[in-house]
Design an enzyme around this catalytic site. Structure first.
Site, PDB file in Angstrom:
ATOM      1  N   ASP A 106      12.746  23.623 -27.866  1.00 48.08           N
ATOM      2  CA  ASP A 106      11.598  22.930 -27.518  1.00 48.08           C
ATOM      3  C   ASP A 106      10.269  23.531 -27.890  1.00 48.08           C
ATOM      4  OD1 ASP A 106      11.645  25.539 -26.157  1.00 48.08           O
ATOM      5  OD2 ASP A 106      11.219  24.717 -24.203  1.00 48.08           O
ATOM      6  N   GLU A 107      10.376  24.145 -29.234  1.00 47.31           N
ATOM      7  CA  GLU A 107       9.158  24.917 -29.652  1.00 47.31           C
ATOM      8  C   GLU A 107       8.925  24.749 -31.408  1.00 47.31           C
ATOM      9  OE1 GLU A 107       7.123  29.269 -29.329  1.00 47.31           O
ATOM     10  OE2 GLU A 107       9.270  29.113 -28.566  1.00 47.31           O
TER      11      GLU A 107
END
Length: 395
Positions: A106-107
Site C-alpha cells: 500500500d506504499e
C-alpha cells in the site's frame, strides 16, 4: 546535473485493508475496525482511525487491541481482495509516472525529478491522487519533498486522506516541531537515549553537533543527523527490482502433524507461485521458516532452477520441511519465501514442463485471477484453503 531539484512523492493508501473492506461493506464506515488474525493468537494487521483513538496500532496482539477497544469489529480479511486493490493502484501509477518504487502492498515512492520543466509537479501529484481515488474508491495520501525521508514524513502529517508539499529549502523548518519518534526507522531505544539528553523534538536534534551523535551512536550518528536535517540521497528503486516474495501462517493451535504442515506449505506455495506468474517473475531460491511454541525460529533454503511452477516448487518445499523439522516438535508458525527473482516465464524449465501442464497452469491462473485466489488449487492445499491462511504476518 548535481543542481537538479529532486521532486520525490510518497504515496500511502490510508488504513489500506480497512479501506478495502469498507469499499465492499459501507456499514463499516465510521466504526472501529480491526483486520488481522484470530482473537486468541493473532495480531492487528491494520486498524481504522476510529480504533487508533483508543491506542490500537498495527502489530499489536489482537487480545490487547480488544481490551483497549472492546466495541471494535474484527475481520479476518481477504488476501485476494487486498492483492487485487493493490494491483489496481499499481497499474494506475505505472501508467502515469516515469519512475516509481513499490515499497509495500500500500506504499509507493515516485520520482518526478526533471518533470518540473513541463509540469507543476505538485499539481501532477494531486491529479494522480484524485485519479486513484476516483478509479478505486480508496482514500490515499501523499507527501512531496526533495527526498524520500521528508516525503514520507509529509505523508504522515497529511493523513488521513490529505496531501502536503514541503518546498525545497524548507525541510528543516517542516521537521523542527515534530517529535523525534516521527523519524522513520528511528527505534524506541534510540529515542529513549536521546530523551535522556533532553532531545524530544527534531528541532532539538538539529541543534546537536554531528560528533556528539557519533560519540553516542557510532556510525548510526550520521544517519540520525542527516534524517533530522532532511538529508537523504536514497534513490527510487524501480518496482521490477523486487528480490523476494513471502508469506507466513500462525496456527490457531500448535501443530505437530506433518500432513497439516505440508498442506499449509502447499497452499502458501500455490499462492506465491500464482502471484509470481501474474507478475511475470520466476524464482531461483526457495526457503521455509519454522517457529516453535517457545518462539525458537529456524530457516532453511536451497537454490533451484528458475521457475514459478508449483510442481517444481512443492517437492522442494516438502524436502526443506524434512530438513528443518524433527518430525514431532509442535510448530507455532510456518512460512515460505521465494527469492532471487527475475523477469521470466514459468515455461522456462523446458525439460520439466509440457504443453498440457502449461495449459493447466494458464487455465488455473485465469480462473483464480477472475474469481479469487484458491478457487482452483491442488487437493493438498484445499485442506487448508483460506481457512487458516494468514497473509498479514510478514518476516
Amino acid at each position: 546535473m548535481m543542481d537538479l531539484k529532486r521532486y520525490i512523492v510518497h504515496i500511502d493508501l490510508d488504513s489500506f485493508f480497512v479501506s478495502v473492506e469498507r469499499k465492499f461493506n459501507p456499514e463499516l464506515i465510521g466504526k472501529p475496525v480491526l483486520i488481522g488474525g484470530s482473537v486468541e493468537r493473532g495480531v492487528v494487521a491494520s486498524c481504522s482511525y476510529e480504533a487508533r483513538k483508543f491506542g490500537v496500532h498495527s502489530a499489536m496482539p489482537m487480545r490487547t487491541a480488544l481490551r483497549l477497544c472492546p466495541d471494535a469489529i474484527v475481520i479476518r480479511g481477504s488476501h485476494g481482495k487486498y492483492g487485487e486493490a493493490s494491483r489496481e493502484v499499481t497499474q494506475i501509477i505505472h501508467d502515469t509516472v516515469p519512475l516509481y518504487q513499490k515499497s509495500s502492498v500500500d506504499e509507493f515512492y515516485i520520482d518526478l525529478t526533471g518533470m518540473d520543466r513541463y509540469y507543476d509537479c505538485y499539481e501532477f501529484a494531486s491529479a494522480l491522487r484524485q485519479k486513484v481515488i476516483h478509479e478505486t474508491g480508496l482514500p490515499i495520501s501523499f507527501g512531496m519533498a526533495s527526498c524520500k525521508t521528508v516525503a514520507k514524513m509529509a505523508t504522515n502529517q497529511a493523513k488521513p486522506n490529505g496531501q502536503l508539499f514541503v518546498p525545497h529549502g524548507k525541510e528543516k523548518e517542516f521537521l523542527a516541531p515534530l517529535a523525534i519518534s516521527k523519524i522513520p526507522m528511528l527505534g524506541e531505544k534510540t529515542c529513549q537515549k536521546l530523551y535522556q539528553y533532553g532531545i524530544e523534538k527534531i528541532g532539538d536534534l538539529q541543534k546537536v553537533n554531528l560528533k556528539f551523535l557519533e560519540a553516542i551512536f557510532g556510525k548510526s550518528g550520521l544517519f540520525i543527523y542527516e534524517k533530522a536535517n532532511g538529508i537523504d540521497h536514497g534513490e527510487i528503486v524501480p518496482h521490477s527490482e523486487r528480490k523476494s516474495i513471502s508469506t507466513e501462517n500462525t496456527f490457531h493451535n500448535d501443530v505437530s502433524e506433518r500432513k497439516v504442515l505440508e498442506s499449509t506449505l502447499v497452499s502458501m506455495t500455490e499462492e506465491l507461485a500464482g502471484k509470481l506468474r501474474r507478475e511475470g517473475m520466476v524464482a531461483s531460491c526457495l526457503a521455509i521458516k519454522i517457529r516453535y511454541n517457545n518462539f525458537e525460529t529456524h530457516t532453511v533454503q536451497e537454490k533451484i532452477a528458475l521457475t514459478a511452477a508449483e510442481h517444481i516448487l512443492i517437492p522442494g518445499i516438502k524436502n526443506l520441511l524434512s530438513k528443518a523439522w524433527n518430525g514431532h516438535r509442535p510448530v507455532r508458525l510456518i512460512g515460505v519465501r521465494l527469492s532471487d527473482l527475475c523477469p521470466g516465464s514459468y515455461q522456462i524449465n523446458l525439460f520439466e514442463d509440457n504443453e498440457e501442464r502449461i495449459r493447466l497452469y494458464q487455465a488455473m491462473d485465469k480462473i483464480n485471477f477472475k474469481f479469487g485466489d484458491k478457487t482452483v488449487c491442488r487437493a493438498a492445499g484445499m485442506e487448508i484453503g483460506t481457512r487458516n491462511f494468514n497473509p498479514f504476518m510478514k518476516g
